[in-house]
Motif scaffolding. Structure first.
Motif, PDB file in Angstrom:
ATOM      1  N   THR A  18      88.008  -1.425  67.882  1.00  0.00           N
ATOM      2  CA  THR A  18      88.352  -1.070  66.754  1.00  0.00           C
ATOM      3  C   THR A  18      87.568  -0.547  65.676  1.00  0.00           C
ATOM      4  O   THR A  18      88.037  -0.239  64.320  1.00  0.00           O
ATOM      5  CB  THR A  18      88.851  -2.459  66.186  1.00  0.00           C
ATOM      6  OG1 THR A  18      87.768  -3.597  66.140  1.00  0.00           O
ATOM      7  CG2 THR A  18      90.071  -3.135  67.280  1.00  0.00           C
ATOM      8  N   LEU A  19      86.105  -0.759  65.793  1.00  0.00           N
ATOM      9  CA  LEU A  19      85.159  -0.376  64.778  1.00  0.00           C
ATOM     10  C   LEU A  19      85.358   1.088  64.169  1.00  0.00           C
ATOM     11  O   LEU A  19      85.292   1.421  62.996  1.00  0.00           O
ATOM     12  CB  LEU A  19      83.773  -0.727  65.300  1.00  0.00           C
ATOM     13  CG  LEU A  19      82.364  -0.505  64.411  1.00  0.00           C
ATOM     14  CD1 LEU A  19      82.652  -1.313  63.198  1.00  0.00           C
ATOM     15  CD2 LEU A  19      81.262  -0.797  65.118  1.00  0.00           C
ATOM     16  N   PRO A  20      85.476   2.036  65.130  1.00  0.00           N
ATOM     17  CA  PRO A  20      85.641   3.394  64.622  1.00  0.00           C
ATOM     18  C   PRO A  20      86.648   3.467  63.585  1.00  0.00           C
ATOM     19  O   PRO A  20      86.386   4.202  62.702  1.00  0.00           O
ATOM     20  CB  PRO A  20      85.712   4.121  65.947  1.00  0.00           C
ATOM     21  CG  PRO A  20      85.306   3.402  67.082  1.00  0.00           C
ATOM     22  CD  PRO A  20      85.521   2.097  66.706  1.00  0.00           C
ATOM     23  N   ALA A  21      87.927   2.905  63.854  1.00  0.00           N
ATOM     24  CA  ALA A  21      88.861   3.116  62.550  1.00  0.00           C
ATOM     25  C   ALA A  21      88.422   2.480  61.634  1.00  0.00           C
ATOM     26  O   ALA A  21      88.809   2.964  60.483  1.00  0.00           O
ATOM     27  CB  ALA A  21      90.186   2.564  63.350  1.00  0.00           C
ATOM     28  N   ALA A  22      87.892   1.073  61.661  1.00  0.00           N
ATOM     29  CA  ALA A  22      87.536   0.630  60.585  1.00  0.00           C
ATOM     30  C   ALA A  22      86.291   1.313  59.542  1.00  0.00           C
ATOM     31  O   ALA A  22      86.715   1.614  58.471  1.00  0.00           O
ATOM     32  CB  ALA A  22      86.667  -0.782  60.877  1.00  0.00           C
ATOM     33  N   LEU A  23      85.447   1.956  60.362  1.00  0.00           N
ATOM     34  CA  LEU A  23      84.427   2.723  59.703  1.00  0.00           C
ATOM     35  C   LEU A  23      85.090   4.027  58.973  1.00  0.00           C
ATOM     36  O   LEU A  23      84.652   4.536  57.989  1.00  0.00           O
ATOM     37  CB  LEU A  23      83.538   3.053  60.808  1.00  0.00           C
ATOM     38  CG  LEU A  23      82.341   1.859  61.192  1.00  0.00           C
ATOM     39  CD1 LEU A  23      81.385   2.405  62.275  1.00  0.00           C
ATOM     40  CD2 LEU A  23      81.590   1.456  60.016  1.00  0.00           C
ATOM     41  N   ASP A  24      85.744   4.571  59.742  1.00  0.00           N
ATOM     42  CA  ASP A  24      86.553   5.818  59.400  1.00  0.00           C
ATOM     43  C   ASP A  24      87.451   5.460  58.218  1.00  0.00           C
ATOM     44  O   ASP A  24      87.333   6.474  57.014  1.00  0.00           O
ATOM     45  CB  ASP A  24      87.388   6.346  60.406  1.00  0.00           C
ATOM     46  CG  ASP A  24      86.899   7.054  61.497  1.00  0.00           C
ATOM     47  OD1 ASP A  24      85.699   7.431  61.258  1.00  0.00           O
ATOM     48  OD2 ASP A  24      87.412   7.371  62.449  1.00  0.00           O
ATOM     49  N   ASP A  41      76.395  -8.460  65.374  1.00  0.00           N
ATOM     50  CA  ASP A  41      75.788  -9.829  65.594  1.00  0.00           C
ATOM     51  C   ASP A  41      75.539 -10.190  67.105  1.00  0.00           C
ATOM     52  O   ASP A  41      76.449 -10.919  67.866  1.00  0.00           O
ATOM     53  CB  ASP A  41      77.094 -10.591  65.322  1.00  0.00           C
ATOM     54  CG  ASP A  41      76.838 -12.250  65.220  1.00  0.00           C
ATOM     55  OD1 ASP A  41      75.578 -12.546  65.520  1.00  0.00           O
ATOM     56  OD2 ASP A  41      77.892 -13.018  65.566  1.00  0.00           O
ATOM     57  N   GLY A  42      74.822  -9.330  67.970  1.00  0.00           N
ATOM     58  CA  GLY A  42      74.496  -9.757  69.344  1.00  0.00           C
ATOM     59  C   GLY A  42      75.471  -9.169  70.195  1.00  0.00           C
ATOM     60  O   GLY A  42      75.877 -10.104  71.172  1.00  0.00           O
ATOM     61  N   SER A  43      76.157  -8.038  69.988  1.00  0.00           N
ATOM     62  CA  SER A  43      77.463  -7.745  70.804  1.00  0.00           C
ATOM     63  C   SER A  43      76.740  -7.283  72.160  1.00  0.00           C
ATOM     64  O   SER A  43      75.670  -6.983  72.598  1.00  0.00           O
ATOM     65  CB  SER A  43      77.891  -6.593  70.328  1.00  0.00           C
ATOM     66  OG  SER A  43      78.467  -6.714  68.919  1.00  0.00           O
ATOM     67  N   THR A  44      77.698  -7.735  73.285  1.00  0.00           N
ATOM     68  CA  THR A  44      77.500  -7.123  74.580  1.00  0.00           C
ATOM     69  C   THR A  44      78.247  -5.884  75.156  1.00  0.00           C
ATOM     70  O   THR A  44      78.296  -5.715  76.200  1.00  0.00           O
ATOM     71  CB  THR A  44      77.642  -8.435  75.291  1.00  0.00           C
ATOM     72  OG1 THR A  44      78.985  -8.743  75.252  1.00  0.00           O
ATOM     73  CG2 THR A  44      76.833  -9.566  75.044  1.00  0.00           C
ATOM     74  N   ASP A  49      76.196   1.376  70.126  1.00  0.00           N
ATOM     75  CA  ASP A  49      76.104   2.686  70.293  1.00  0.00           C
ATOM     76  C   ASP A  49      77.159   3.364  69.139  1.00  0.00           C
ATOM     77  O   ASP A  49      76.827   4.296  68.629  1.00  0.00           O
ATOM     78  CB  ASP A  49      76.717   2.890  71.616  1.00  0.00           C
ATOM     79  CG  ASP A  49      75.943   2.429  72.790  1.00  0.00           C
ATOM     80  OD1 ASP A  49      74.472   2.478  72.375  1.00  0.00           O
ATOM     81  OD2 ASP A  49      76.171   2.401  73.887  1.00  0.00           O
ATOM     82  N   VAL A  50      78.386   2.545  68.937  1.00  0.00           N
ATOM     83  CA  VAL A  50      79.374   3.120  67.838  1.00  0.00           C
ATOM     84  C   VAL A  50      78.338   3.111  66.595  1.00  0.00           C
ATOM     85  O   VAL A  50      78.532   4.083  65.951  1.00  0.00           O
ATOM     86  CB  VAL A  50      80.276   2.391  67.728  1.00  0.00           C
ATOM     87  CG1 VAL A  50      81.400   2.560  66.696  1.00  0.00           C
ATOM     88  CG2 VAL A  50      81.276   2.386  69.115  1.00  0.00           C
ATOM     89  N   LEU A  51      77.803   1.983  66.321  1.00  0.00           N
ATOM     90  CA  LEU A  51      76.996   2.062  64.883  1.00  0.00           C
ATOM     91  C   LEU A  51      75.825   3.128  64.924  1.00  0.00           C
ATOM     92  O   LEU A  51      75.753   3.696  64.007  1.00  0.00           O
ATOM     93  CB  LEU A  51      76.418   0.696  64.594  1.00  0.00           C
ATOM     94  CG  LEU A  51      77.515  -0.552  64.577  1.00  0.00           C
ATOM     95  CD1 LEU A  51      76.697  -1.940  64.100  1.00  0.00           C
ATOM     96  CD2 LEU A  51      78.235  -0.155  63.218  1.00  0.00           C
ATOM     97  N   ARG A  52      75.121   3.213  65.865  1.00  0.00           N
ATOM     98  CA  ARG A  52      74.059   4.092  66.082  1.00  0.00           C
ATOM     99  C   ARG A  52      74.425   5.514  65.647  1.00  0.00           C
ATOM    100  O   ARG A  52      74.232   6.548  64.895  1.00  0.00           O
ATOM    101  CB  ARG A  52      73.264   4.240  67.184  1.00  0.00           C
ATOM    102  CG  ARG A  52      72.218   3.090  67.042  1.00  0.00           C
ATOM    103  CD  ARG A  52      71.445   3.339  68.254  1.00  0.00           C
ATOM    104  NE  ARG A  52      71.923   2.958  69.719  1.00  0.00           N
ATOM    105  CZ  ARG A  52      72.001   1.878  70.436  1.00  0.00           C
ATOM    106  NH1 ARG A  52      71.547   0.855  69.512  1.00  0.00           N
ATOM    107  NH2 ARG A  52      72.660   1.803  71.375  1.00  0.00           N
ATOM    108  N   ASP A  53      75.694   5.961  66.351  1.00  0.00           N
ATOM    109  CA  ASP A  53      76.469   7.238  66.296  1.00  0.00           C
ATOM    110  C   ASP A  53      76.951   7.394  64.741  1.00  0.00           C
ATOM    111  O   ASP A  53      76.600   8.348  64.225  1.00  0.00           O
ATOM    112  CB  ASP A  53      77.555   7.300  67.058  1.00  0.00           C
ATOM    113  CG  ASP A  53      78.354   8.561  67.185  1.00  0.00           C
ATOM    114  OD1 ASP A  53      77.781   9.869  67.453  1.00  0.00           O
ATOM    115  OD2 ASP A  53      79.586   8.482  66.797  1.00  0.00           O
TER     116      ASP A  53
END
Length: 339
Positions: A18-24, A41-44, A49-53
């Motif tokens: 869901t993170l890409p849509a929230a960031l967009d 927060d320590g994601s597994t 990778d999404v955040l770095r991109d």
């Protein structure tokens, strides 16, 4: 640009889907002077990778990485790193309307007496399957003015937490998020209100508040109903000590077992329940723990006692509020809705 106007605190845990849509939705804001403090927060999963991109593509995205510790350390890390005078909340499974941050920042600019603003939200779940949550969204959307937020804060949290924007100096002065056996968002709101912070909401729906099965408030014991009542009872007791002209005496509307259990939490704080009032003929005329149960028509006139309504069933709260208003009782002066 000299610096961001709004710092967005965005905790992220296993939210790659869901993170890409929230960031967009954040990067599409009409207010461009923002920074997004996305705390992994320590994601597994692939959250990192999404955040770095996104950070490579837009410098307004500032990833922070923590070992898994929960939402409170993540939010406080974001606030500690924030550079803007305004701090906004956002969750990684929600969506902002493009004008959200511009509207809320303008509201704070135009009304310097306000310290925190929210907005109306659009329920992003299944209303048929999640009627209680949808009803809560309708309730908070009806509270936009500072006075309505003030008198209703002991019912439930009057804000969708991901919708708020506040002056960051408040966290410096009054403390940031606190961890404990309670909902951290409601505790912050109650603490700020207790300190005299005025709050309002933008009239527009500026956030889609989604309701996924893994939502923290549906699964964590800190968000259980009893945790809410334990938290707000302490704040309510202090409010009564300052504002109830008949302190420590109160009269409680609602004499059912659940109502009494919740109201009895006040006894630990020195509040004295002198009587209960109800409309159930099976309860009226009885005594519970030495306290009489009156019919609500037997309530003394406004000004002769302070009344707390712990009746929270859908529709009943509005009925009781209307009943008291018709008889001259004023919320925040003679009575409060707390359930």
């Amino acid at each position: 640009m000299s610096g961001p106007k709004v710092s967005v605190a965005l905790p992220c845990f296993n939210c790659a889907a869901t993170l890409p849509a929230a960031l967009d939705s954040l990067l599409a804001q009409t207010l461009g002077e923002i920074e997004i403090l996305a705390v992994d927060d320590g994601s597994t999963d692939d959250t990192a990778d999404v955040l770095r991109d996104y950070a490579r593509r837009d410098g307004r995205v500032r990833p922070l990485t923590l070992p898994h510790g929960g939402i409170v350390p993540a939010l406080n890390a974001a606030l500690a790193a924030a550079r803007a005078p305004l701090a906004a909340r956002m969750d990684a499974d929600d969506l902002c309307m493009p004008e959200r941050l511009e509207v809320q920042a303008r509201l704070l600019d135009e009304r310097p007496e306000l310290g925190l603003v929210g907005c109306r939200v659009r329920f992003g779940g299944d209303r048929a399957a999640r009627g209680g949550y949808a009803h809560y969204v309708d309730w908070i959307n009806g509270l936009t003015a500072p006075g309505d937020i003030y008198v209703n804060r002991f019912v439930e949290s009057p804000f969708a937490h991901p919708s708020i924007v506040f002056r960051r100096e408040l966290a410096d002065r009054l403390g940031s998020y606190r961890a404990g056996p309670f909902p951290e968002d409601y505790e912050l709101i109650l603490r700020f209100l207790e300190a005299g912070v005025r709050m309002a909401k933008a009239e527009a729906e500026l956030l889609v508040w989604n309701d996924p099965p893994e939502r923290l408030s549906r699964n964590h014991p800190s968000y259980a109903v009893d945790a809410f009542y334990r938290l707000k009872t302490g704040f309510l007791a202090r409010w009564l000590a300052r504002n109830n002209p008949h302190h420590p005496d109160v009269l409680v509307l609602g004499a059912g077992r659940t109502t009494r259990k919740r109201a009895d939490l006040l006894l630990e704080h020195g509040v004295n329940i002198v009587a209960y009032a109800d409309i159930d003929p099976r309860k009226i005329g009885r005594a519970v723990n030495g306290r009489p149960v009156l019919h609500r028509d037997q309530l003394p006139p406004a000004g002769e006692c302070f009344c707390l309504s712990y009746v929270g069933s859908r529709g009943a709260r509005d009925d009781i509020a209307a009943f008291l208003r018709e008889r001259g009782w004023k919320e925040g002066m003679d009575c409060l809705m707390v359930g």
